[in-house]
Motif scaffolding. Structure first.
Motif, PDB file in Angstrom:
ATOM      1  N   HIS A 170     171.411  51.417  11.787  1.00 27.12           N
ATOM      2  CA  HIS A 170     171.089  50.991  13.154  1.00 27.12           C
ATOM      3  C   HIS A 170     172.149  51.539  14.112  1.00 27.12           C
ATOM      4  O   HIS A 170     173.248  51.910  13.717  1.00 27.12           O
ATOM      5  CB  HIS A 170     170.932  49.476  13.226  1.00 27.12           C
ATOM      6  N   MET A 206     169.963  43.705   2.237  1.00 30.63           N
ATOM      7  CA  MET A 206     170.116  43.673   3.699  1.00 30.63           C
ATOM      8  C   MET A 206     171.558  43.308   4.083  1.00 30.63           C
ATOM      9  O   MET A 206     172.201  42.526   3.399  1.00 30.63           O
ATOM     10  CB  MET A 206     169.116  42.695   4.326  1.00 30.63           C
ATOM     11  N   ASP A 223     160.101  49.356  11.702  1.00 25.00           N
ATOM     12  CA  ASP A 223     161.315  48.999  12.451  1.00 25.00           C
ATOM     13  C   ASP A 223     161.172  49.454  13.905  1.00 25.00           C
ATOM     14  O   ASP A 223     161.568  48.744  14.839  1.00 25.00           O
ATOM     15  CB  ASP A 223     162.542  49.662  11.810  1.00 25.00           C
ATOM     16  N   PRO A 252     171.185  49.447   3.896  1.00 23.90           N
ATOM     17  CA  PRO A 252     171.036  49.289   5.348  1.00 23.90           C
ATOM     18  C   PRO A 252     172.341  48.893   6.037  1.00 23.90           C
ATOM     19  O   PRO A 252     173.060  48.024   5.567  1.00 23.90           O
ATOM     20  CB  PRO A 252     170.015  48.152   5.493  1.00 23.90           C
ATOM     21  N   SER A 276     166.157  46.977  -0.768  1.00 24.70           N
ATOM     22  CA  SER A 276     167.257  47.026   0.216  1.00 24.70           C
ATOM     23  C   SER A 276     168.091  45.753   0.156  1.00 24.70           C
ATOM     24  O   SER A 276     167.551  44.656   0.371  1.00 24.70           O
ATOM     25  CB  SER A 276     166.699  47.117   1.646  1.00 24.70           C
ATOM     26  N   THR A 335     172.511  47.102   8.689  1.00 22.36           N
ATOM     27  CA  THR A 335     171.553  46.293   9.439  1.00 22.36           C
ATOM     28  C   THR A 335     171.974  46.014  10.878  1.00 22.36           C
ATOM     29  O   THR A 335     171.146  46.014  11.783  1.00 22.36           O
ATOM     30  CB  THR A 335     171.326  44.962   8.676  1.00 22.36           C
ATOM     31  N   LEU A 341     156.577  46.945   3.885  1.00 21.56           N
ATOM     32  CA  LEU A 341     157.790  46.140   3.716  1.00 21.56           C
ATOM     33  C   LEU A 341     157.407  44.743   3.218  1.00 21.56           C
ATOM     34  O   LEU A 341     156.351  44.205   3.585  1.00 21.56           O
ATOM     35  CB  LEU A 341     158.526  46.027   5.064  1.00 21.56           C
ATOM     36  N   HIS A 392     158.407  48.200  -0.494  1.00 24.70           N
ATOM     37  CA  HIS A 392     159.830  48.152  -0.123  1.00 24.70           C
ATOM     38  C   HIS A 392     160.197  46.684   0.051  1.00 24.70           C
ATOM     39  O   HIS A 392     159.754  46.042   1.000  1.00 24.70           O
ATOM     40  CB  HIS A 392     160.017  48.929   1.202  1.00 24.70           C
TER      41      HIS A 392
HETATM   42  O1  KIV Z   1     167.847  46.853   9.195  1.00 22.84           O
HETATM   43  C1  KIV Z   1     167.500  46.415   8.086  1.00 22.84           C
HETATM   44  O2  KIV Z   1     168.304  45.898   7.292  1.00 22.84           O
HETATM   45  C2  KIV Z   1     166.098  46.525   7.737  1.00 22.84           C
HETATM   46  C3  KIV Z   1     165.740  46.233   6.317  1.00 22.84           C
HETATM   47  C4  KIV Z   1     164.452  45.514   6.210  1.00 22.84           C
HETATM   48  C5  KIV Z   1     165.767  47.500   5.528  1.00 22.84           C
HETATM   49  O3  KIV Z   1     165.288  46.918   8.562  1.00 22.84           O
END
Ligand code: KIV
Ligand code: ZN
Length: 502
Positions: free
Chosen positions: A203, A140, A13, A168, A138, A170, A72, A96
């Motif tokens: 995030h 998302m 990421d 997440p 996850s 996201t 990933l 993952h």
């Molecule tokens: O931010 C997000 O949802 C991701 C996923 C791939 C875990 O980076």
């Protein structure tokens, strides 16, 4: 006291930050540092996304000891197979896999219904389990997913064999009270949740990624996904140093800690800054240049009487020591090597010889060699890239009422080419001469220069980020002459582009 697992996604990421692309050697160097730092899991990349990512994960899998190495994969057969191929040499490995679950994503991006998303998720977790024991799933955009459906998906993927379920945020939409309550609901409502670790991946779009991760810990999360310096997609991810130091400093509240060797934090932060070319803001918590500087007279007075008056973390805890003069012109190979080992760098014989030659040249230009100089010098040993272009000579003239001009000689595949160009300043003239000699066309995204240490004889470190097509790279150059450092940085970036590495 619970131990919270640290899942580092700087190489995946984090690399999604614009301009932060890294080559395989750079990723390996960061992965080795993450192992020294004591992270539990390294998400080394997204195997199917590019041959470079695949090779980086494969190399890290066979060369980095300690953490679990993870790739990933979208919830697709081809992704999962490619992830397995990339991680298979790692002693501890994880796949993952992820699938969106929010109504917004399912309706507008995937055009499928909830039942189909659930089916794909379960099938792909089962497929991943046929390759490895350790599977993370996850959902998302979890924080914009209807809670009942989210719990249903989580229960089904655990039943299918996922041992970590990652929630997440996201788009960085949630706030701590809300996110904490999502984690609590999952804890309370998902029947088989005791068979899996709850992870979080926040995030930072609203500046809440660290707070949200901590709220999750208070509500039962056992793993945090984060990056060094908080780099990542858009506004970035939860910052590793912040979340780790919050848990450590307020363990009285969290009753939880991590396996992180906090004394390695500063070195990790500097390495990631250097490799990605993404500087840390001076007032950034924990690793910013001002994080331990006290300006106010009242604060200074208190500190002199007792550090605890205004200091909640000692600088030494994160590996920040007063810059000290270590080596000079008369220092020998043994002293050089010993200091590098003390700083955590163990070089092979060939790398050591090369670094020592460069150290001697630097010691001729600069009386005192500080730890920061050594770190800069050594990190260049690890981040070498094949040199299609190399700087042979350079001279520049500029001044008031004089048109700046730069003469450069560059070796390209054994042939030396010389050109002189003008510009609106010496750096512009140099960059024009380089592009004219190499015949390259790329866009300069960023040019940054800073002194590595104090003193007028300090080395200047230059970062040049170049973009060509859909690729962007950051080149580095260090020299006591910032004009030469600038030319080196630009040429380093061109070599990265030429090597076809991200
Ligand atoms: O931010 C997000 O949802 C991701 C996923 C791939 C875990 O980076
Ligand atoms: Zn993310």
């Amino acid at each position: 006291m619970r131990t919270i697992k640290i899942f580092d996604t700087t190489l995946r990421d984090g690399e999604q930050s614009p301009g932060a692309a890294m080559n395989i050697g750079e990723k390996l160097q960061i992965a080795k540092q993450l192992a020294r730092l004591g992270v539990d899991i390294i998400e080394a990349g997204f195997a199917i996304s590019s041959p470079g990512d695949f090779e980086a994960i494969k190399t890290i899998s066979s060369e980095v000891e300690g953490p679990v190495i993870c790739s990933l994969a979208r919830a697709k057969e081809s992704d999962i197979k490619r992830s397995w191929e990339a991680i298979q040499d790692a002693p501890k490995r994880r796949i993952h896999t992820f699938h969106s679950t929010s109504e917004i994503h399912l309706k507008y991006q995937f055009r499928i219904d909830q039942a189909e998303a659930l089916k794909r998720s379960v099938e792909m977790v089962k497929l991943a389990r046929s390759y490895v024991e350790d599977v993370e799933f996850s959902p998302m955009d979890a924080t914009r997913t209807e809670l009942g459906y989210l719990c249903e998906v989580i229960e089904a993927v655990i039943e299918a064999g996922a041992s970590t379920v990652n929630i997440p945020d996201t788009v960085g939409y949630s706030i701590p009270s809300e996110f904490g309550s999502v984690i609590k609901s999952i804890h309370d409502r998902v029947k088989n949740i005791n068979k899996a670790v709850i992870s979080v991946h926040c995030h930072n779009d609203l500046g809440l990624s660290t707070s949200n991760s901590l709220a999750a810990v208070l509500n039962g999360a056992g793993q945090i996904e984060c990056t060094i310096n908080g780099i990542g997609e858009r506004a970035g991810n939860c910052s590793m140093e912040e979340v780790v130091m919050a848990l450590r400093t307020r363990s009285d509240l969290f009753n939880a800690d991590t396996n992180i060797v906090t004394e390695e934090i500063m070195r990790s932060s500097k390495l990631v800054t250097k490799i990605t070319g993404m500087s840390v803001q001076p007032n950034k918590a924990i690793v910013g240049a001002n994080a331990f500087s006290h300006e106010s007279g009242i604060h200074q007075d208190g500190l002199l009487k007792d550090k605890s008056t205004y200091e909640i973390i000692t600088p030494e805890t994160i590996g920040l020591h007063k810059t000290k003069f270590v080596l000079g012109k008369l220092s020998g190979r043994h002293a050089f090597r010993t200091r590098l080992i003390e700083l955590g760098y163990e070089l092979g014989d060939e790398e050591l010889n090369h670094a020592f030659d460069r150290f001697k040249k630097l010691a001729d230009q600069k009386k005192e060699i500080f730890d920061e100089d050594l770190e800069s010098l050594v990190s260049e040993e690890f981040t070498t890239v094949p040199e299609k272009y190399s700087l042979v000579d350079l001279s520049v003239s500029s001044g008031i009422n004089r048109e700046p001009a730069a003469m450069l000689k560059i070796k390209i595949d054994e042939k030396i080419i010389e050109k002189t160009e003008n510009g609106d300043g010496p750096i512009d003239a140099i960059f024009r001469a380089i592009t004219s000699i190499t015949g390259t066309k790329s866009k300069l995204l960023k040019y940054e220069v800073k002194a590595i240490t104090g003193g007028t004889d300090a080395q200047g470190e230059v970062v040049c980020s170049l973009e060509k097509g859909d690729r962007s790279v950051s080149g580095h150059g260090a020299d006591t002459d910032i004009i030469i450092a600038s030319a080196k940085a630009y040429i380093n970036a061109l070599n990265k582009l030429a090597a076809g590495k991200r």
